[in-house]
Write a protein that holds these residues in place. Sequence first.
Motif, short mmCIF file in Angstrom:
data_model
loop_
_atom_site.label_atom_id
_atom_site.label_comp_id
_atom_site.label_asym_id
_atom_site.label_seq_id
_atom_site.Cartn_x
_atom_site.Cartn_y
_atom_site.Cartn_z
N GLN A 265 8.15 0.79 -9.73
CA GLN A 265 9.10 1.52 -11.16
C GLN A 265 9.48 0.87 -12.45
O GLN A 265 9.44 1.94 -13.61
CB GLN A 265 9.73 2.48 -10.64
CG GLN A 265 9.29 3.89 -10.19
CD GLN A 265 10.05 4.60 -9.61
OE1 GLN A 265 10.93 3.62 -8.83
NE2 GLN A 265 8.89 5.30 -9.00
N SER A 266 9.54 -0.48 -12.26
CA SER A 266 9.61 -1.20 -13.30
C SER A 266 9.25 -1.89 -14.85
O SER A 266 8.99 -2.10 -15.76
CB SER A 266 10.93 -2.30 -12.96
OG SER A 266 10.03 -3.90 -12.32
N LEU B 241 1.22 4.12 -2.61
CA LEU B 241 1.27 5.82 -2.99
C LEU B 241 2.55 6.84 -3.10
O LEU B 241 2.48 7.16 -2.99
CB LEU B 241 1.00 6.00 -0.83
CG LEU B 241 0.03 5.38 -0.41
CD1 LEU B 241 -0.39 6.16 1.19
CD2 LEU B 241 -0.83 6.55 -0.97
N LEU B 242 3.70 6.03 -2.17
CA LEU B 242 4.71 7.11 -3.07
C LEU B 242 4.95 6.85 -4.70
O LEU B 242 6.20 7.41 -4.89
CB LEU B 242 5.91 6.16 -1.90
CG LEU B 242 6.46 6.08 -0.57
CD1 LEU B 242 7.20 5.97 0.28
CD2 LEU B 242 6.08 8.12 -0.13
N TYR C 218 4.87 -14.66 -13.74
CA TYR C 218 5.56 -14.26 -14.12
C TYR C 218 6.09 -13.66 -15.21
O TYR C 218 5.69 -14.83 -16.53
CB TYR C 218 6.98 -15.48 -13.53
CG TYR C 218 7.35 -16.41 -12.41
CD1 TYR C 218 8.65 -14.99 -11.96
CD2 TYR C 218 6.66 -16.72 -11.84
CE1 TYR C 218 9.23 -15.11 -10.26
CE2 TYR C 218 7.74 -17.24 -10.74
CZ TYR C 218 8.86 -15.98 -9.74
OH TYR C 218 8.82 -16.48 -8.60
N LEU D 263 10.82 -0.46 -0.21
CA LEU D 263 12.11 -0.09 -1.31
C LEU D 263 11.59 -2.06 -2.05
O LEU D 263 11.94 -0.82 -3.52
CB LEU D 263 13.29 -0.59 -0.28
CG LEU D 263 14.14 0.36 -1.00
CD1 LEU D 263 14.04 1.86 0.02
CD2 LEU D 263 15.70 -0.24 -0.75
N VAL D 264 11.28 -2.46 -2.18
CA VAL D 264 11.59 -3.13 -2.66
C VAL D 264 10.17 -3.22 -4.07
O VAL D 264 10.41 -3.47 -4.67
CB VAL D 264 11.44 -4.36 -2.33
CG1 VAL D 264 11.33 -5.42 -3.53
CG2 VAL D 264 13.04 -5.29 -1.91
N PHE E 214 1.07 -1.01 0.25
CA PHE E 214 -0.15 -0.01 -0.22
C PHE E 214 1.03 1.71 0.16
O PHE E 214 0.78 2.09 -1.05
CB PHE E 214 -1.04 -0.29 1.19
CG PHE E 214 -1.89 1.21 1.58
CD1 PHE E 214 -2.56 1.78 0.38
CD2 PHE E 214 -2.21 1.96 2.50
CE1 PHE E 214 -3.29 2.64 1.02
CE2 PHE E 214 -1.56 3.10 2.94
CZ PHE E 214 -3.18 2.99 1.59
N VAL F 183 12.85 -2.07 4.51
CA VAL F 183 12.90 -2.67 3.10
C VAL F 183 12.33 -3.22 2.16
O VAL F 183 11.93 -3.37 0.84
CB VAL F 183 14.16 -4.51 3.57
CG1 VAL F 183 14.13 -4.25 3.06
CG2 VAL F 183 14.66 -3.28 4.35
N PRO G 290 6.19 -11.70 -7.92
CA PRO G 290 7.08 -12.22 -7.83
C PRO G 290 7.70 -11.10 -6.51
O PRO G 290 8.16 -11.97 -5.90
CB PRO G 290 8.34 -11.71 -8.65
CG PRO G 290 7.32 -11.71 -10.55
CD PRO G 290 6.26 -10.71 -9.27
N LEU G 291 7.77 -10.23 -6.34
CA LEU G 291 8.36 -9.35 -5.22
C LEU G 291 7.15 -9.75 -4.04
O LEU G 291 7.44 -9.53 -2.58
CB LEU G 291 8.06 -7.81 -5.41
CG LEU G 291 8.81 -7.44 -5.82
CD1 LEU G 291 9.01 -6.17 -7.33
CD2 LEU G 291 10.51 -8.06 -6.18
N ALA H 111 10.53 -0.36 -6.28
CA ALA H 111 11.62 -0.21 -7.59
C ALA H 111 10.38 -1.16 -8.35
O ALA H 111 11.01 -1.10 -9.57
CB ALA H 111 12.89 -0.91 -7.34
N GLY H 112 9.69 -2.67 -8.06
CA GLY H 112 9.64 -2.95 -8.94
C GLY H 112 8.03 -2.09 -9.14
O GLY H 112 7.92 -2.30 -10.62
N VAL I 67 9.60 -12.27 -2.55
CA VAL I 67 10.58 -12.43 -1.73
C VAL I 67 10.15 -11.67 -0.34
O VAL I 67 11.17 -11.49 -0.08
CB VAL I 67 11.34 -11.29 -2.66
CG1 VAL I 67 12.92 -10.59 -2.40
CG2 VAL I 67 11.65 -11.43 -4.24
#
Lengths: 331, 318
Positions: free
Chosen positions: B219-220, B120-121, B316, B212-213, B116, B209, B250-251, B216-217, B254
Amino acid sequence: MDIKSIFRKKSEEDRMHRRHLYYSMVRRSWSIVRGVIIAGICFLILYPTLVKLSVSFMPEQDIYDVTVRYVPKSPTLENYKTVLSAMRYNKAFWNTFKLSTLTSVMQLISCTVIGYGFARFRFKGRGVLFALVILTMIVPPQTLMIPLFLHFRYFDVLGIISAITGQKGINLLESYWPFVLMSLTGMGLKNGLYIYIMRQFFRGMPKELEEAAYVDGAGMLRTFGQIMLPSAVPAMVTVFLFSFVWQWTDTFYSSLFLMRTDVLAKTAANVSNQIMKDLSADIGVDIYLSPAISSMYTNTGSLLVVLPLLILYLFAQKLFVESVERTGIVG
Amino acid sequence: MRGTMMTDKALKVAAAPKKKKRRGLNLNRKRAMMGYLFVLPFIIGLITFFLVPLIQSFIFSINKLEVVEGGYNLLPVGLSNYNRALRVHATYARDLVESVLYMLTNVPLIIIFSFFAANLLNQKFKGRSLARAIFFLPVILTSGVMLVIDSGDLLQSSLGMTQTDGQEGAFRAVELARLLLRSRLSPTFIDYIISAVDRIYEIVSASGVQILVFLAGLQSISPSLFEASNIEGATGWENFWKITFPMVSPLILVNTVYSIIDSLTNSSNVVMGMIRDTAFASNDYGLSSAMAWLYFLAILVIVGIVVKLVSKVVFYYE
């Protein structure tokens, strides 16, 4: 153009307008809700640290004063003086700084190299080895604690050292060698995670970059050093910051290998006991601190531990947040 | 023998393709060698600082370790250390179960919250970089010794700093409980929600953390996917469930694994502290090793089960 079509057009426009209004209202109210949520969470995160900060300036009577909640009546720096000397701050700071810089630079180098190896080369046993990287994360460091302790107490490489000196290995405890050796081999604190981050990053980079370099006649090492490393800076910043911060606040490895060396994390955890000891030694009578005071000292100590990290974060924050955007850690 | 076969083959195959094939093979082998070279530090570390100590620790766990001048002696005692850990030790078994239960209640909340928060970020708004900087701050504020200091602290609970014992926290949860009870949800679910509100600080501070993960996901994800679906007339809600969620799933795996490990092996974990103290305060190395091995096996089993379960919802892209 008859009247009917004018009306229809009008109502059409009206509907569009109303719809537009509706969406802009939804958007605006969402942005308000979002603002409230984000501000709330930010407050939640900052609140304990702010309270610590305000309490750290309170003299003893303010802590017990029920009318004082956040703003001290007579702010004092006395607590900081006491805590700084009890933590042996200058010495502990430099020890911690050296240790964290040393280990995080080495972990950065080793994890980048290892991560690249896993991401870009096919070799037998790669899958198994990578599964073992994950396993190093799963095994609690406590499981390896005693063997590692003994390993570095009587350190030896294949019996060579004992053959030369005739003794049972050499004692590497109380030195930075255990940290150096473990960091260089990707076995330091949470290194499995860093290897994972670097591998995911390199896997996400376009293969064409390397192929172009090979075509131009660059060797594999040169391709790695000149093509891949410069583009890996965002991921490397992330790994460096993580490893620096976690080493800085770690007590596990530092109390295992450096029992007699002062590092900030250890002296902060022990600060109220130390103050008690110092006071008792000064007066010559055993003195006990009240729970509230000793808690205040410990909290002030913990602020002093993170203060350098917060300053570092302030400077690196932009780089870090940006790096997150471009790290692309994908599972 | 091999040489003659090669020449036989060479007679049949034209010269040019053969040459090309051999060069390709060499390059592959060379690349494999380079691969070993790159991961060599890890292999060395794995053997000397991981596998050997792991086996040693198992050996210690089935022995009685006595420290003598210039080393130690081992007396085999079979599984009695394990027996002592599980049956004789006053709190080990209970603390083990408690930390696992604690982990099981917290991890889903951490995953939901961090997903969540990352969403937001990821949106555009004023002060976004400041908000991001603050959201990642717990990585610093609650690491290592900070967590130890905060977890057993008097001032924090008396001032309601972490909202766990403070009056405000309790008051809020009561109001919420009244509201939820009216909604006729099942009581277990309501209890869970209320406990989540009570532990909101723990959850937020354990999510750095993971946010963060996820971020990054997010944004990709290629923007072209959203453009295409917007042209087709999809709503934001549909975009979220049909694009965003599958792409970052997938994240979730992780992050779940990371959160489990983090929750069970962080510095304020009771069992971790107990294992340490048993070794260095009471010098019972055998018992400590047995405890550590049991804990490791428990974590391994839990992670294995969770990975199996979560893998089912993971998608995937490729």
